[in-house]
Design an enzyme around this catalytic site. Structure first.
Site, PDB file in Angstrom:
ATOM      1  N   TYR A  50      -1.549  -0.324  11.012  1.00 28.39           N
ATOM      2  CA  TYR A  50      -1.871  -0.927   9.701  1.00 28.39           C
ATOM      3  C   TYR A  50      -0.693  -0.716   8.745  1.00 28.39           C
ATOM      4  O   TYR A  50      -0.174  -1.668   8.169  1.00 28.39           O
ATOM      5  CB  TYR A  50      -3.156  -0.310   9.111  1.00 28.39           C
ATOM      6  CG  TYR A  50      -3.253  -0.557   7.629  1.00 28.39           C
ATOM      7  CD1 TYR A  50      -3.053   0.480   6.709  1.00 28.39           C
ATOM      8  CD2 TYR A  50      -3.478  -1.832   7.134  1.00 28.39           C
ATOM      9  CE1 TYR A  50      -3.097   0.247   5.351  1.00 28.39           C
ATOM     10  CE2 TYR A  50      -3.521  -2.072   5.770  1.00 28.39           C
ATOM     11  CZ  TYR A  50      -3.319  -1.026   4.881  1.00 28.39           C
ATOM     12  OH  TYR A  50      -3.354  -1.269   3.536  1.00 28.39           O
ATOM     13  N   TYR A  99      -0.555  -0.017  -3.608  1.00 28.06           N
ATOM     14  CA  TYR A  99      -1.788   0.556  -4.151  1.00 28.06           C
ATOM     15  C   TYR A  99      -1.945   1.991  -3.684  1.00 28.06           C
ATOM     16  O   TYR A  99      -1.712   2.281  -2.507  1.00 28.06           O
ATOM     17  CB  TYR A  99      -3.020  -0.182  -3.631  1.00 28.06           C
ATOM     18  CG  TYR A  99      -3.046  -1.670  -3.763  1.00 28.06           C
ATOM     19  CD1 TYR A  99      -3.895  -2.409  -2.944  1.00 28.06           C
ATOM     20  CD2 TYR A  99      -2.269  -2.365  -4.677  1.00 28.06           C
ATOM     21  CE1 TYR A  99      -3.964  -3.798  -3.039  1.00 28.06           C
ATOM     22  CE2 TYR A  99      -2.325  -3.749  -4.778  1.00 28.06           C
ATOM     23  CZ  TYR A  99      -3.174  -4.450  -3.948  1.00 28.06           C
ATOM     24  OH  TYR A  99      -3.246  -5.825  -4.048  1.00 28.06           O
ATOM     25  N   SER A 156       0.832  -1.210   0.000  1.00 27.40           N
ATOM     26  CA  SER A 156       0.000   0.000   0.000  1.00 27.40           C
ATOM     27  C   SER A 156       0.857   1.246   0.000  1.00 27.40           C
ATOM     28  O   SER A 156       1.968   1.247   0.529  1.00 27.40           O
ATOM     29  CB  SER A 156      -0.888  -0.016   1.261  1.00 27.40           C
ATOM     30  OG  SER A 156      -1.453   1.251   1.482  1.00 27.40           O
ATOM     31  N   LYS A 161       2.143  -3.472   7.052  1.00 26.96           N
ATOM     32  CA  LYS A 161       2.493  -3.597   5.629  1.00 26.96           C
ATOM     33  C   LYS A 161       4.003  -3.449   5.445  1.00 26.96           C
ATOM     34  O   LYS A 161       4.628  -4.196   4.701  1.00 26.96           O
ATOM     35  CB  LYS A 161       1.765  -2.528   4.792  1.00 26.96           C
ATOM     36  CG  LYS A 161       0.286  -2.764   4.621  1.00 26.96           C
ATOM     37  CD  LYS A 161      -0.014  -4.013   3.772  1.00 26.96           C
ATOM     38  CE  LYS A 161      -1.497  -4.174   3.499  1.00 26.96           C
ATOM     39  NZ  LYS A 161      -1.800  -5.414   2.753  1.00 26.96           N
TER      40      LYS A 161
HETATM   41  C1  WQD Z   1      -9.322   9.782   0.954  1.00 22.37           C
HETATM   42  C2  WQD Z   1      -9.543  11.266   1.211  1.00 22.37           C
HETATM   43  C3  WQD Z   1      -9.958  11.776   3.501  1.00 22.37           C
HETATM   44  C4  WQD Z   1     -13.812   9.754   3.847  1.00 22.37           C
HETATM   45  C5  WQD Z   1      -6.731   4.892   3.065  1.00 22.37           C
HETATM   46  C6  WQD Z   1      -5.674   4.112   3.759  1.00 22.37           C
HETATM   47  C7  WQD Z   1      -4.742   3.532   2.736  1.00 22.37           C
HETATM   48  C8  WQD Z   1      -5.516   2.737   1.718  1.00 22.37           C
HETATM   49  C9  WQD Z   1      -6.615   3.561   1.088  1.00 22.37           C
HETATM   50  C10 WQD Z   1      -5.433   0.401   2.223  1.00 22.37           C
HETATM   51  C11 WQD Z   1      -8.852  11.737   2.478  1.00 22.37           C
HETATM   52  C12 WQD Z   1     -11.170  12.113   2.638  1.00 22.37           C
HETATM   53  C13 WQD Z   1     -12.606  10.250   3.353  1.00 22.37           C
HETATM   54  C14 WQD Z   1     -14.850  10.654   4.164  1.00 22.37           C
HETATM   55  C15 WQD Z   1     -13.439  12.491   3.486  1.00 22.37           C
HETATM   56  N1  WQD Z   1      -6.078   1.582   2.316  1.00 22.37           N
HETATM   57  N2  WQD Z   1     -12.435  11.588   3.174  1.00 22.37           N
HETATM   58  N3  WQD Z   1     -14.629  11.996   3.966  1.00 22.37           N
HETATM   59  O1  WQD Z   1      -6.970   7.894   3.716  1.00 22.37           O
HETATM   60  O2  WQD Z   1      -6.084   8.195   1.339  1.00 22.37           O
HETATM   61  O3  WQD Z   1      -6.131   5.935   2.346  1.00 22.37           O
HETATM   62  O4  WQD Z   1      -7.422   4.057   2.159  1.00 22.37           O
HETATM   63  O5  WQD Z   1      -4.406   0.159   1.690  1.00 22.37           O
HETATM   64  O6  WQD Z   1      -3.828   2.699   3.401  1.00 22.37           O
HETATM   65  O7  WQD Z   1      -4.931   5.011   4.564  1.00 22.37           O
HETATM   66  O8  WQD Z   1      -8.257   7.013   1.698  1.00 22.37           O
HETATM   67  O9  WQD Z   1     -10.622   7.057   1.102  1.00 22.37           O
HETATM   68  O10 WQD Z   1      -9.987   7.056   3.569  1.00 22.37           O
HETATM   69  O11 WQD Z   1      -9.619   9.101   2.174  1.00 22.37           O
HETATM   70  O12 WQD Z   1     -13.262  13.710   3.346  1.00 22.37           O
HETATM   71  O13 WQD Z   1     -15.965  10.278   4.621  1.00 22.37           O
HETATM   72  O14 WQD Z   1     -10.932  11.482   1.398  1.00 22.37           O
HETATM   73  O15 WQD Z   1      -9.764  12.773   4.487  1.00 22.37           O
HETATM   74  O16 WQD Z   1      -8.385  13.047   2.258  1.00 22.37           O
HETATM   75  P1  WQD Z   1      -6.831   7.385   2.325  1.00 22.37           P
HETATM   76  P2  WQD Z   1      -9.701   7.503   2.170  1.00 22.37           P
END
Ligand code: WQD
Length: 346
Positions: free
Chosen positions: A148, A176, A124, A152
């Site tokens: 987490y 990813y 990741s 990884k």
């Molecule tokens: C994306 C953006 C949030 C939800 C995570 C893990 C990473 C990978 C992918 C496994 C951020 C914003 C989110 C919401 C929002 N997982 N957001 N409102 O944090 O980049 O990555 O998932 O491998 O390891 O860390 O993805 O989709 O959670 O957030 O504003 O209800 O959307 O703050 O900026 P993230 P995400």
């Protein structure tokens, strides 16, 4: 090839299994169903028009892992199995280290004893921590900000040490970025266990009426519209990257890491607007405080995967949103189906 897919009942795993079957590979799925759903595998069988063995077992059960290698002449492993919720990992670190790290140790030890030394590992972008600049390439420093991410990174280090100890190992680490979307049939997709954490499932659950409003975590980031930027890629493109990595294993010795992203970032509000335009659905939102641990901007330099795997993401944000909505609107409760329906098809 005959491929063991751990975590094959999960979001990315199920999409990859379907593409593996369509490409003529034989697969064996091993999944403890902690996150994955058996219904997803039933639908993969329907879509692929062929069946495959499924072991509803846990990598922490050495007996169960040894049994799979005894019963099948496995040539390579795609290792998806693992927990992946950042917030949950902070609350339950031991669960993450037992499930992700210990499970991988049992898998690798069993592979070694069975003489199977080809692996594609589901890593990741989280192993880059909070990068100071973008685009991110594979030479960037590795660090972890939560259990987490640490799990990884620990697994990547274990695989690098394993390769150092025996040059016959051939391992591709796929890092990813932000996978979203669903198979165009709308039959398989992302079905978070419990309340969603990631942006797109939150957007689709608001659009389908399961959530009243989207929380936008922060609009005071140093970005054009103040909301955080991520590299969203279609899960079908991501799945295709695994097939490219499997093909690469025959000429890859040692361990190589590849960033799988589009190389382009979109902000939260850009995603919301693209979703509304692509689907005609409204997504009411409220600006909330930043989410602790979120980086302002994260997107990939996918050049190495393009050069060495011949892989590139082909689908744009509109298609990602359309496919995500088709899945959610046709499956408002994800894979939760009447048991009788499932039973008839077993
Ligand atoms: C994306 C953006 C949030 C939800 C995570 C893990 C990473 C990978 C992918 C496994 C951020 C914003 C989110 C919401 C929002 N997982 N957001 N409102 O944090 O980049 O990555 O998932 O491998 O390891 O860390 O993805 O989709 O959670 O957030 O504003 O209800 O959307 O703050 O900026 P993230 P995400």
């Amino acid at each position: 090839m005959r491929i063991l897919v751990t975590g094959g009942a999960g979001y990315i795993g199920s999409h990859t299994c379907l593409q593996l079957l369509k490409a003529g590979h034989e697969i064996i799925v091993f999944d403890n169903l902690l996150n994955g759903k058996e219904e997803a595998l039933l639908r993969v069988r329907d879509l692929a028009g062929c069946s495959f063995p499924f072991y509803a077992d846990d990598l922490r059960d050495r007996e169960a892992v040894e049994r799979v290698f005894r019963e099948h002449d496995i040539e390579a492993v795609i290792h998806f199995a693992g927990s992946k919720a950042v917030g949950e990992s902070v609350r339950l670190p031991l669960d993450y280290y037992f499930n992700n790290v210990y499970g991988t140790l049992v898998l690798c030890d069993t592979m070694k004893r069975a003489g199977v030394q080809k692996m594609v590992f589901s890593s990741s972008a989280t192993v880059y921590g909070m990068p100071s600049r973008c685009p991110i390439d594979e030479t960037f420093p590795l660090t972890a900000l939560n259990p987490y991410g640490r799990s990884k990174l620990m697994i990547e280090d274990i695989l690098r040490d394993l390769s150092q100890s025996d040059p016959k190992w051939s391992i591709a680490l796929l890092r990813y970025f932000n996978p979203i979307g669903a198979h165009r049939s709308g039959l398989i997709g992302e079905d978070p266990s419990g309340p969603p954490n990631n942006l797109l499932p939150c957007v689709t659950q608001v659009a389908v009426g399961k959530l009243p409003c989207l929380a936008v975590y922060g609009n005071d980031y140093p970005t054009p519209d103040g909301t955080a930027i991520r590299d969203y890629l279609h899960v079908e493109d991501l799945a295709a990257g695994h097939l490219k990595a499997v093909a690469k294993l025959s000429s890859l010795y040692g361990v190589e890491a590849y960033n799988l992203g589009t190389g382009r970032g979109w902000s939260v509000l850009e995603v919301v607007r693209a979703f509304e335009k692509a689907t005609g659905r409204r997504v009411p939102y409220e600006i909330r405080d930043r989410r602790p641990g979120d980086a302002p901007i994260v997107f990939a330099d996918p050049g190495k995967a393009e050069r060495e795997l011949g892989w590139t993401a082909t689908r744009g944000l509109e298609e990602m949103c359309q496919d995500a909505w088709r899945w959610q609107s046709r499956n408002p409760n994800g894979y939760e189906v009447a048991v009788t329906a499932g039973a008839e098809r077993l």
